[in-house]
Scaffold this motif. Structure first.
Motif, PDB file in Angstrom:
ATOM      1  N   UNK A 131      14.062   1.313  41.322  1.00  0.00           N
ATOM      2  CA  UNK A 131      14.508   2.076  40.145  1.00  0.00           C
ATOM      3  C   UNK A 131      15.972   2.489  40.314  1.00  0.00           C
ATOM      4  N   UNK A 132      16.338   2.951  41.514  1.00  0.00           N
ATOM      5  CA  UNK A 132      17.727   3.325  41.792  1.00  0.00           C
ATOM      6  C   UNK A 132      18.658   2.126  41.601  1.00  0.00           C
ATOM      7  N   UNK A 133      18.232   0.962  42.077  1.00  0.00           N
ATOM      8  CA  UNK A 133      19.052  -0.241  41.961  1.00  0.00           C
ATOM      9  C   UNK A 133      19.266  -0.597  40.497  1.00  0.00           C
ATOM     10  N   UNK A 134      18.208  -0.476  39.692  1.00  0.00           N
ATOM     11  CA  UNK A 134      18.319  -0.758  38.266  1.00  0.00           C
ATOM     12  C   UNK A 134      19.294   0.215  37.603  1.00  0.00           C
ATOM     13  N   UNK A 135      19.202   1.507  37.977  1.00  0.00           N
ATOM     14  CA  UNK A 135      20.112   2.516  37.405  1.00  0.00           C
ATOM     15  C   UNK A 135      21.552   2.208  37.771  1.00  0.00           C
ATOM     16  N   UNK A 136      21.783   1.771  39.009  1.00  0.00           N
ATOM     17  CA  UNK A 136      23.140   1.420  39.439  1.00  0.00           C
ATOM     18  C   UNK A 136      23.671   0.268  38.615  1.00  0.00           C
ATOM     19  N   UNK A 152      19.033  -1.834  49.960  1.00  0.00           N
ATOM     20  CA  UNK A 152      18.544  -3.208  49.944  1.00  0.00           C
ATOM     21  C   UNK A 152      17.983  -3.584  51.317  1.00  0.00           C
ATOM     22  N   UNK A 153      18.678  -3.159  52.375  1.00  0.00           N
ATOM     23  CA  UNK A 153      18.197  -3.418  53.739  1.00  0.00           C
ATOM     24  C   UNK A 153      16.889  -2.669  53.986  1.00  0.00           C
ATOM     25  N   UNK A 154      16.800  -1.450  53.456  1.00  0.00           N
ATOM     26  CA  UNK A 154      15.573  -0.669  53.606  1.00  0.00           C
ATOM     27  C   UNK A 154      14.424  -1.320  52.847  1.00  0.00           C
ATOM     28  N   UNK A 155      14.710  -1.878  51.672  1.00  0.00           N
ATOM     29  CA  UNK A 155      13.669  -2.595  50.914  1.00  0.00           C
ATOM     30  C   UNK A 155      13.074  -3.728  51.746  1.00  0.00           C
TER      31      UNK A 155
END
Length: 142
Positions: A45-50, A84-87
Motif C-alpha cells: 500500500x505504501x509503495x502504491x501511495x508513493x 522492497x528488500x523487506x518485502x
C-alpha cells in the motif's frame, strides 16, 4: 476448513505465555503468517501511495522548490527501496512457514525464539548466531 472451524489467531501475550513445547505449533505459525501478510500488505500500500504521489507532483518553476521536491522524492524512493528488500524477506519468511522451517536458525538449527521473532518476524538466525556473524563481519572489515 471454513471460517467457523478456524481457530482464532493467538495474541502476542498468548504466544509469549505458551509453553516451550508449543514452539512453532500450527497456531503459532498461523499468527506469524498473519503478521507477515499484514506487513506485506502495508508495504505494498505504501509503495502504491508513493507511485501515485510521484506521478501527481507537477514540475515547479522555482529552482529552490524544485530542489526540495527532488530531495523529498529521493528520500521517499530510498525508503521504498528498503521496503522492497523487506518485502523479499517477508516472502522468504512465508516460504519458510510453508516448508516447515520457520522459527529455526538456518545456521544452527536451534529455535530462533518467540521474543526475537516478535521483534523481527523475518529473522533467520538465532540471536547468538546473528551476533557471531556480526563479529566476524567486523573482524574481516565487512
Amino acid at each position: 476448513m471454513n471460517a467457523t472451524t478456524t481457530p482464532a489467531l493467538m495474541t502476542e501475550a498468548e504466544i509469549l505465555a505458551a509453553p516451550e513445547s508449543d514452539y512453532m505449533s500450527a497456531r503459532q505459525l498461523a499468527f506469524f503468517r498473519h503478521r507477515l501478510q499484514t506487513e506485506m500488505e502495508q508495504l505494498l500500500e505504501n509503495a502504491h501511495e508513493t507511485t501515485t504521489h510521484l506521478q501527481d507532483n507537477e514540475a515547479t518553476p522555482d529552482p529552490s522548490d524544485r530542489a526540495s521536491v527532488e530531495e523529498e522524492h529521493t528520500l521517499e524512493l530510498r525508503v521504498r527501496d528498503r521496503e522492497r528488500k523487506l518485502l523479499k524477506k517477508i516472502g522468504e519468511a512465508i516460504a519458510r512457514i510453508d516448508a516447515g522451517e520457520y522459527g529455526w536458525c538456518e545456521e544452527t538449527g536451534e529455535p530462533i525464539g518467540i521474543g526475537r521473532l516478535l521483534a523481527r518476524s523475518t529473522a533467520t538466525l538465532s540471536l547468538e548466531a546473528q551476533e557471531r556473524r556480526e563479529k566476524l563481519k567486523k573482524m574481516h572489515g565487512g
